[in-house]
Design a protein around this motif. Structure first.
Motif, PDB file in Angstrom:
ATOM      1  N   LYS A  21       0.722  -1.143  -0.189  1.00 57.43           N
ATOM      2  CA  LYS A  21       0.003  -0.066  -0.082  1.00 57.43           C
ATOM      3  C   LYS A  21       0.907   1.288  -0.062  1.00 57.43           C
ATOM      4  CE  LYS A  21      -2.558  -1.563   3.486  1.00 57.43           C
ATOM      5  NZ  LYS A  21      -3.369  -1.728   4.682  1.00 57.43           N
ATOM      6  N   THR A  22       2.019   1.267   0.608  1.00 60.51           N
ATOM      7  CA  THR A  22       2.846   2.303   0.582  1.00 60.51           C
ATOM      8  C   THR A  22       3.487   2.643  -0.594  1.00 60.51           C
ATOM      9  OG1 THR A  22       3.509   2.061   3.122  1.00 60.51           O
ATOM     10  CG2 THR A  22       4.989   3.273   1.711  1.00 60.51           C
ATOM     11  N   ILE A  23       4.022   1.494  -1.370  1.00 57.35           N
ATOM     12  CA  ILE A  23       4.319   1.711  -2.589  1.00 57.35           C
ATOM     13  C   ILE A  23       3.375   2.073  -3.668  1.00 57.35           C
ATOM     14  CG2 ILE A  23       5.543   0.544  -4.372  1.00 57.35           C
ATOM     15  CD1 ILE A  23       7.048  -1.294  -2.475  1.00 57.35           C
ATOM     16  N   ALA A  24       2.038   1.769  -3.508  1.00 56.54           N
ATOM     17  CA  ALA A  24       1.113   2.220  -4.281  1.00 56.54           C
ATOM     18  C   ALA A  24       0.829   3.737  -4.334  1.00 56.54           C
ATOM     19  CB  ALA A  24      -0.195   1.442  -4.148  1.00 56.54           C
ATOM     20  N   LEU A  25       0.944   4.284  -3.251  1.00 58.05           N
ATOM     21  CA  LEU A  25       0.615   5.521  -2.757  1.00 58.05           C
ATOM     22  C   LEU A  25       1.998   6.335  -3.292  1.00 58.05           C
ATOM     23  CD1 LEU A  25      -0.922   5.732   0.839  1.00 58.05           C
ATOM     24  CD2 LEU A  25      -2.056   6.269  -1.534  1.00 58.05           C
ATOM     25  N   PRO A  57      -6.104  -9.436  -5.142  1.00 57.06           N
ATOM     26  CA  PRO A  57      -6.055 -10.222  -6.531  1.00 57.06           C
ATOM     27  C   PRO A  57      -6.573  -9.231  -7.861  1.00 57.06           C
ATOM     28  CG  PRO A  57      -7.703 -10.936  -4.856  1.00 57.06           C
ATOM     29  CD  PRO A  57      -7.001  -9.804  -4.171  1.00 57.06           C
ATOM     30  N   THR A  58      -6.832  -8.053  -7.528  1.00 57.76           N
ATOM     31  CA  THR A  58      -7.093  -7.207  -8.705  1.00 57.76           C
ATOM     32  C   THR A  58      -6.543  -5.928  -8.231  1.00 57.76           C
ATOM     33  OG1 THR A  58      -9.320  -6.521  -8.222  1.00 57.76           O
ATOM     34  CG2 THR A  58      -8.960  -8.207  -9.509  1.00 57.76           C
ATOM     35  N   ARG A  59      -6.241  -4.943  -9.076  1.00 59.67           N
ATOM     36  CA  ARG A  59      -5.826  -3.540  -8.796  1.00 59.67           C
ATOM     37  C   ARG A  59      -7.136  -2.920  -7.959  1.00 59.67           C
ATOM     38  NH1 ARG A  59      -6.703   1.299 -12.538  1.00 59.67           N
ATOM     39  NH2 ARG A  59      -8.987   0.465 -12.021  1.00 59.67           N
ATOM     40  N   ASP A  60      -8.249  -3.140  -8.452  1.00 59.34           N
ATOM     41  CA  ASP A  60      -9.290  -2.428  -7.811  1.00 59.34           C
ATOM     42  C   ASP A  60      -9.472  -2.755  -6.390  1.00 59.34           C
ATOM     43  OD1 ASP A  60      -9.762  -1.030 -10.240  1.00 59.34           O
ATOM     44  OD2 ASP A  60     -11.789  -1.837 -10.430  1.00 59.34           O
ATOM     45  N   ASP A  61      -9.051  -4.099  -6.146  1.00 60.50           N
ATOM     46  CA  ASP A  61      -9.206  -4.543  -4.617  1.00 60.50           C
ATOM     47  C   ASP A  61      -8.195  -3.692  -4.000  1.00 60.50           C
ATOM     48  OD1 ASP A  61     -11.195  -6.690  -4.803  1.00 60.50           O
ATOM     49  OD2 ASP A  61      -9.303  -8.039  -5.698  1.00 60.50           O
ATOM     50  N   LEU A  62      -6.883  -3.448  -4.457  1.00 61.93           N
ATOM     51  CA  LEU A  62      -5.989  -2.950  -3.649  1.00 61.93           C
ATOM     52  C   LEU A  62      -6.271  -1.205  -3.547  1.00 61.93           C
ATOM     53  CD1 LEU A  62      -3.139  -1.826  -2.733  1.00 61.93           C
ATOM     54  CD2 LEU A  62      -2.297  -2.049  -5.015  1.00 61.93           C
ATOM     55  N   VAL A  63      -6.861  -0.517  -4.605  1.00 64.58           N
ATOM     56  CA  VAL A  63      -7.427   0.617  -4.451  1.00 64.58           C
ATOM     57  C   VAL A  63      -8.434   0.766  -3.629  1.00 64.58           C
ATOM     58  CG1 VAL A  63      -8.529   2.689  -5.624  1.00 64.58           C
ATOM     59  CG2 VAL A  63      -6.717   1.560  -6.912  1.00 64.58           C
ATOM     60  N   THR A  64      -9.336  -0.090  -3.466  1.00 67.03           N
ATOM     61  CA  THR A  64     -10.506  -0.255  -2.529  1.00 67.03           C
ATOM     62  C   THR A  64      -9.984  -0.101  -1.068  1.00 67.03           C
ATOM     63  OG1 THR A  64     -12.116  -1.289  -3.901  1.00 67.03           O
ATOM     64  CG2 THR A  64     -12.364  -1.341  -1.613  1.00 67.03           C
ATOM     65  N   ASP A  69      -8.376   2.680   3.981  1.00 71.97           N
ATOM     66  CA  ASP A  69      -7.423   2.958   4.932  1.00 71.97           C
ATOM     67  C   ASP A  69      -7.415   4.571   5.203  1.00 71.97           C
ATOM     68  OD1 ASP A  69      -7.048   0.325   5.358  1.00 71.97           O
ATOM     69  OD2 ASP A  69      -5.051   0.203   4.554  1.00 71.97           O
ATOM     70  N   VAL A  70      -6.902   5.185   4.079  1.00 72.70           N
ATOM     71  CA  VAL A  70      -6.768   6.499   4.122  1.00 72.70           C
ATOM     72  C   VAL A  70      -7.942   7.442   4.575  1.00 72.70           C
ATOM     73  CG1 VAL A  70      -4.842   6.502   2.578  1.00 72.70           C
ATOM     74  CG2 VAL A  70      -7.237   7.065   1.705  1.00 72.70           C
ATOM     75  N   TYR A  71      -9.080   7.116   4.129  1.00 70.69           N
ATOM     76  CA  TYR A  71     -10.223   7.800   4.468  1.00 70.69           C
ATOM     77  C   TYR A  71     -10.769   7.631   5.830  1.00 70.69           C
ATOM     78  CZ  TYR A  71     -14.397  10.404   2.636  1.00 70.69           C
ATOM     79  OH  TYR A  71     -15.543  11.198   2.432  1.00 70.69           O
ATOM     80  N   THR A  72     -10.625   6.509   6.440  1.00 73.16           N
ATOM     81  CA  THR A  72     -10.726   6.186   8.017  1.00 73.16           C
ATOM     82  C   THR A  72      -9.834   7.008   8.648  1.00 73.16           C
ATOM     83  OG1 THR A  72     -11.552   3.973   7.176  1.00 73.16           O
ATOM     84  CG2 THR A  72     -10.994   4.249   9.629  1.00 73.16           C
ATOM     85  N   SER A  73      -8.553   6.959   8.384  1.00 68.32           N
ATOM     86  CA  SER A  73      -7.441   7.683   9.007  1.00 68.32           C
ATOM     87  C   SER A  73      -8.001   9.064   9.335  1.00 68.32           C
ATOM     88  CB  SER A  73      -6.006   7.519   8.751  1.00 68.32           C
ATOM     89  OG  SER A  73      -5.811   8.096   7.300  1.00 68.32           O
ATOM     90  N   ALA A  74      -8.043   9.776   8.248  1.00 73.32           N
ATOM     91  CA  ALA A  74      -8.799  10.968   8.021  1.00 73.32           C
ATOM     92  C   ALA A  74      -9.979  11.632   8.824  1.00 73.32           C
ATOM     93  CB  ALA A  74      -9.000  11.539   6.450  1.00 73.32           C
ATOM     94  N   VAL A  75     -10.896  10.520   9.032  1.00 72.02           N
ATOM     95  CA  VAL A  75     -12.160  10.690   9.673  1.00 72.02           C
ATOM     96  C   VAL A  75     -11.762  10.462  11.144  1.00 72.02           C
ATOM     97  CG1 VAL A  75     -14.595   9.992  10.029  1.00 72.02           C
ATOM     98  CG2 VAL A  75     -13.604  10.168   7.872  1.00 72.02           C
ATOM     99  N   ASP A  76     -10.913   9.736  11.518  1.00 68.77           N
ATOM    100  CA  ASP A  76     -10.662   9.448  12.843  1.00 68.77           C
ATOM    101  C   ASP A  76      -9.859  10.702  13.418  1.00 68.77           C
ATOM    102  OD1 ASP A  76     -11.413   6.858  12.855  1.00 68.77           O
ATOM    103  OD2 ASP A  76      -9.399   5.861  12.572  1.00 68.77           O
ATOM    104  N   ALA A  77      -9.211  11.242  12.657  1.00 64.59           N
ATOM    105  CA  ALA A  77      -8.302  12.427  13.277  1.00 64.59           C
ATOM    106  C   ALA A  77      -9.259  13.507  13.371  1.00 64.59           C
ATOM    107  CB  ALA A  77      -7.266  12.744  12.126  1.00 64.59           C
ATOM    108  N   TYR A 123     -11.535   2.513 -12.105  1.00 63.90           N
ATOM    109  CA  TYR A 123     -11.903   1.974 -10.737  1.00 63.90           C
ATOM    110  C   TYR A 123     -13.217   2.182 -10.766  1.00 63.90           C
ATOM    111  CZ  TYR A 123     -12.187   1.862  -5.786  1.00 63.90           C
ATOM    112  OH  TYR A 123     -12.727   1.223  -4.633  1.00 63.90           O
ATOM    113  N   ARG A 124     -13.926   1.094 -10.305  1.00 58.95           N
ATOM    114  CA  ARG A 124     -15.422   1.128  -9.746  1.00 58.95           C
ATOM    115  C   ARG A 124     -15.501   0.600  -8.330  1.00 58.95           C
ATOM    116  NH1 ARG A 124     -18.618  -1.936 -14.899  1.00 58.95           N
ATOM    117  NH2 ARG A 124     -17.748  -0.390 -16.442  1.00 58.95           N
ATOM    118  N   PRO A 125     -15.963   1.502  -7.629  1.00 56.95           N
ATOM    119  CA  PRO A 125     -15.944   1.224  -6.003  1.00 56.95           C
ATOM    120  C   PRO A 125     -17.001   0.385  -5.708  1.00 56.95           C
ATOM    121  CG  PRO A 125     -16.691   3.475  -6.551  1.00 56.95           C
ATOM    122  CD  PRO A 125     -16.003   2.900  -7.702  1.00 56.95           C
ATOM    123  N   PRO A 126     -16.724  -0.498  -4.852  1.00 58.61           N
ATOM    124  CA  PRO A 126     -17.823  -1.438  -4.482  1.00 58.61           C
ATOM    125  C   PRO A 126     -19.101  -0.666  -3.678  1.00 58.61           C
ATOM    126  CG  PRO A 126     -16.020  -1.401  -2.687  1.00 58.61           C
ATOM    127  CD  PRO A 126     -15.867  -0.667  -3.774  1.00 58.61           C
TER     128      PRO A 126
END
Length: 236
Positions: A21-25, A57-64, A69-77, A123-126
């Motif tokens: 995930k770090t490398i993806a970002l 398994p897919t790029r979309d799984d990683l993006v999801t 992760d990042v949205y949750t950390s933002a709202v937590d803060a 990308y198609r979000p679930p």
């Protein structure tokens, strides 16, 4: 007693997943959202494509997962900052939420861009998942800030607009009417304006548009947020 080999395997898997995930970002930061690729990440990590697919398994799984992760950390803060201010200080809670969001964005610029900026092509979000849950929390959080301010803000924030529920997305209306019964349609319009003012300068800063124009973006942002609070008839 737990199997130490299983525990070690789980730790290694979690570490590898975090590195992916770090490398993806980082790839996104360097080359934009198009650059997020499982094969590219595998090359960076010295893994085979088959090995990385066992994590995502897919790029979309990683993006999801990244968005969750990042949205949750933002709202937590933001929620933590808001909750550190007494409930009888709605202006202070708005300021706390806004400042926390800016601080989070500066610490996580790629995450901000992923959630609020650059769409990942194709990308198609679930329909459900951590990202959707965080989005709902963020929406409820900002509506909640306006709802708490509404007894005062309603006298200052109409803007001359006569809003009805039909002016807004039905899903948003359903959530607002369930979570904040009695809040009128005009409050949703105010919520959107509050959100826009909170995020506008942050987006300019994250995308580099303030660079070279102002030496202290934090001061400009704080002035904007204080003006926002004042425009709602609140103290800060």
């Amino acid at each position: 007693m737990s199997d130490p080999r299983t525990s070690r395997r789980d730790r290694l898997r979690a570490q590898t997943s975090a590195e992916i995930k770090t490398i993806a970002l980082q790839l996104m930061a360097d080359g934009g959202p198009d650059a997020i690729s499982l094969r590219a990440i595998a090359r960076e990590m010295g893994m085979t494509a088959g090995a990385i697919y066992s994590y995502f398994p897919t790029r979309d799984d990683l993006v999801t997962t990244l968005i969750g992760d990042v949205y949750t950390s933002a709202v937590d803060a933001a929620e933590a900052a808001r909750d550190a201010v007494p409930e009888n200080d709605p202006g202070g809670r708005i300021l706390a939420w806004a400042r926390a969001m800016r601080e989070w964005a500066l610490a996580n610029p790629e995450g901000f861009r992923l959630v609020y900026g650059d769409p990942v092509p194709g990308y198609r979000p679930p329909e459900e998942g951590p990202g959707k849950e965080a989005e709902a929390r963020a929406c409820a959080g900002i509506v909640g800030l306006v709802a708490a301010a509404w007894p005062v803000a309603r006298e200052c924030a109409s803007g001359g607009g006569a809003y009805t529920w039909d002016d807004f997305d039905p899903a948003l209306v359903a959530h607002v009417r369930e979570d904040f019964p009695g809040l009128p349609p005009a409050a949703i319009a105010v919520t959107l304006r509050v959100w826009g003012r909170m995020h506008g300068l942050v987006a300019l800063e994250i995308y580099g548009h303030l660079r070279g124009l102002v030496h202290d973006p934090a001061a400009v942002y704080d002035d904007e947020m204080r003006d926002l609070v004042t425009s709602l008839g609140l103290k800060h």
